[in-house]
Design an enzyme around this catalytic site. Structure first.
Site, PDB file in Angstrom:
ATOM      1  N   VAL A  15     -19.307  -9.152  -2.013  1.00 52.01           N
ATOM      2  CA  VAL A  15     -19.737  -9.602  -0.680  1.00 52.01           C
ATOM      3  C   VAL A  15     -19.922 -11.128  -0.668  1.00 52.01           C
ATOM      4  CG1 VAL A  15     -21.482  -9.385   1.120  1.00 52.01           C
ATOM      5  CG2 VAL A  15     -20.808  -7.380  -0.195  1.00 52.01           C
ATOM      6  N   ALA A  44     -25.740 -19.291  -7.064  1.00 47.35           N
ATOM      7  CA  ALA A  44     -26.190 -18.786  -8.372  1.00 47.35           C
ATOM      8  C   ALA A  44     -25.365 -17.560  -8.751  1.00 47.35           C
ATOM      9  CB  ALA A  44     -27.667 -18.419  -8.309  1.00 47.35           C
ATOM     10  N   GLU A 190     -20.721   1.983  -4.224  1.00 52.04           N
ATOM     11  CA  GLU A 190     -21.741   1.248  -4.981  1.00 52.04           C
ATOM     12  C   GLU A 190     -21.334   1.226  -6.449  1.00 52.04           C
ATOM     13  OE1 GLU A 190     -24.531  -0.145  -3.366  1.00 52.04           O
ATOM     14  OE2 GLU A 190     -23.196   0.433  -1.763  1.00 52.04           O
ATOM     15  N   LYS A 205     -30.251   3.496   4.575  1.00 52.56           N
ATOM     16  CA  LYS A 205     -29.833   2.868   5.840  1.00 52.56           C
ATOM     17  C   LYS A 205     -30.477   3.547   7.048  1.00 52.56           C
ATOM     18  CE  LYS A 205     -25.409   1.488   3.841  1.00 52.56           C
ATOM     19  NZ  LYS A 205     -24.040   1.960   3.591  1.00 52.56           N
TER      20      LYS A 205
HETATM   21  N1  HSE Z   1     -21.351   1.909  -0.630  1.00 54.77           N
HETATM   22  C1  HSE Z   1     -21.673   1.559   0.703  1.00 54.77           C
HETATM   23  C2  HSE Z   1     -20.876   2.440   1.650  1.00 54.77           C
HETATM   24  C3  HSE Z   1     -21.359   0.115   0.915  1.00 54.77           C
HETATM   25  O1  HSE Z   1     -19.905   3.043   1.202  1.00 54.77           O
HETATM   26  O2  HSE Z   1     -21.213   2.552   2.806  1.00 54.77           O
HETATM   27  C4  HSE Z   1     -21.831  -0.442   2.220  1.00 54.77           C
HETATM   28  O3  HSE Z   1     -23.216  -0.407   2.330  1.00 54.77           O
END
Ligand code: HSE
Length: 433
Positions: A15, A44, A190, A205
């Protein structure tokens, strides 16, 4: 003279790299829209020698995140390292120093949001987190700003790009592990993909959205969570023949009185519902406001550029705070509900799809329906598909509304029947009523 805002980026992985590339492409455009120049002053990273697909000016890379935050020239910190340990130190240190932070870190917010927002409030900084939920879909801004005049009565969200991608690919014939591998190759998953497939990432989320919409911080342990690893191609096929799609669906429901439902589990949803057509890595969120009615948001839920786009949106807001010398216009989170509570899953109701693998002999259905009747659960339809021969055959039951506690009790008894051969598959049905 146009002001320059100096940005310190902590983390330049997927990202972070996307943010740097996007700023290179559109930094001048943002500057002309915001009336402020954006300057990446420090970045960093863990391994400065690593080969990267973006360029930064000489002397900008460092391995010391503390030097980024402590640098008096840095006005704004962007945390993109993920995780909940060092990231927490990064965000807290910056906020305590009065520097606003932009983060994409959903796990960090889910577990420590309350503390982080309190720290921001205390120091007069702001904490922006658009990229933490639904990738490029600007759902945080929508709930915080556009729907400020609404009570959110219902929110339904497909919030994990990886799971949605996997379910889509499985429907197209790929097996589960091949679909997971593909999602990893595309940069959606992830680093530990069990966070995706076990539903935790999506639960973080939906918790963030519920907290923002209802004004109290919902903790991950309060969110009933199931993943998708028990969903088989057979379930996708049977659901399809009954007129449904299967999606990992976040639900936030507020009844007139009492606690809030906040859950994340796979659900059968009517095939002609708009969310059933949110496929691949896309996310979709339906928000029902008591004034506005149903509103819908859609976009790429994972991946470098989609997430980078959301980070840029937050950078824009944080830069405007700096330009106007105040973080007061737009608090990133306001705890306005002191009596907020989450309803335990056993007290929520749902309809169900139940798939059993049973011995093909007379009386089995009678035994199953007797258990359901004892728990006051009605059957709306039964399907025993042809063409399954051998010792055991699938038996699919569609069940009426029942409390989750009653369903759990019935399931416990059904599992004990000698004619039921494998662990039943139970998937809730959501009709969006
Ligand atoms: N692993 C997460 C997804 C990445 O597939 O939605 C985005 O938050």
């Amino acid at each position: 003279m146009t002001r320059t805002v100096n940005i310190g980026l902590v983390g330049a992985g997927t990202v972070g790299g996307g943010v740097l590339k996007a700023l290179r492409r559109n930094g001048a455009l943002m500057a002309s829209r915001l009336g402020v120049r954006l300057h990446i002053a420090q970045v960093a990273v863990r391994s400065p020698k690593k080969k990267r697909d973006f360029k930064v000016a000489k002397g900008v890379l460092t391995t010391n995140w503390k030097s980024v935050i402590n640098d008096p020239k840095i006005d704004l910190v962007v945390e993109l390292i993920g995780g909940t340990t060092i990231a927490k130190d990064v965000v807290l240190t910056a906020l305590k120093a009065g520097k606003s932070v932009v983060t994409a870190n959903k796990a960090l917010l889910a577990f420590h949001g309350e503390k982080l927002f309190a720290a921001a409030e205390k120091s007069g900084a702001n904490l922006y987190y658009e990229a933490s939920v639904a990738g490029g879909v600007p759902i945080i801004k929508v709930i915080r700003e556009a729907l400020v005049g609404n009570r959110v009565t219902h929110l339904y969200g497909i919030l994990n790009g990886t799971c949605n991608f996997i379910l889509t690919k499985m429907k197209e014939g790929l097996d589960f592990s091949a679909a997971v591998k593909l999602a990893q190759q595309q940069g959606y998953a992830e680093s530990d993909p069990s966070l995706d497939v076990d539903g935790h990432d999506a639960a973080h989320k939906v918790g963030i959205l519920a907290s923002l919409a209802h004004g109290f911080w919902v903790k991950p342990k309060e969110i009933y969570t199931e993943g998708i690893s028990h969903i088989t191609p057979l379930d996708l096929e049977f659901a399809g023949s009954l007129g449904y799609a299967i999606k990992l669906l976040g639900i936030v429901k507020k009844s007139k009185k009492g606690p809030l439902q906040v859950s994340m589990y796979p659900a059968l949803i009517p095939r002609d519902h708009v969310l059933a057509n949110v496929s691949d890595v896309y996310n979709g969120v339906l928000v029902r406001g008591d004034v506005v009615g149903d509103t819908l948001y859609y976009g790429q839920g994972a991946g470098r550029d989609a997430t980078a786009g959301a980070v840029l949106s937050d950078i824009g807001d944080a830069v405007l705070d700096l330009k106007h010398g105040s973080t007061d216009r737009l608090k990133a989170f306001t705890p306005h509900e002191s009596n907020g509570e989450v309803r335990p899953i056993g007290e929520t109701t749902a309809c169900y799809y139940m798939r059993l693998s049973v011995l093909d002999r007379p009386g089995v259905l009678a035994k199953v329906s007797a258990i359901l009747a004892k728990n006051k659960i009605g059957i709306s339809s039964v399907m025993q598909p042809e063409g399954h021969e051998g010792g055991s055959v699938p038996l699919i039951l569609m069940l009426h509304y029942a409390k989750n506690a009653a369903m759990a009790k019935a399931l416990k008894a059904i599992v004990k029947l000698s004619s039921v051969k494998t662990k039943p598959v139970l998937i809730r049905v959501e009709n969006f009523g």
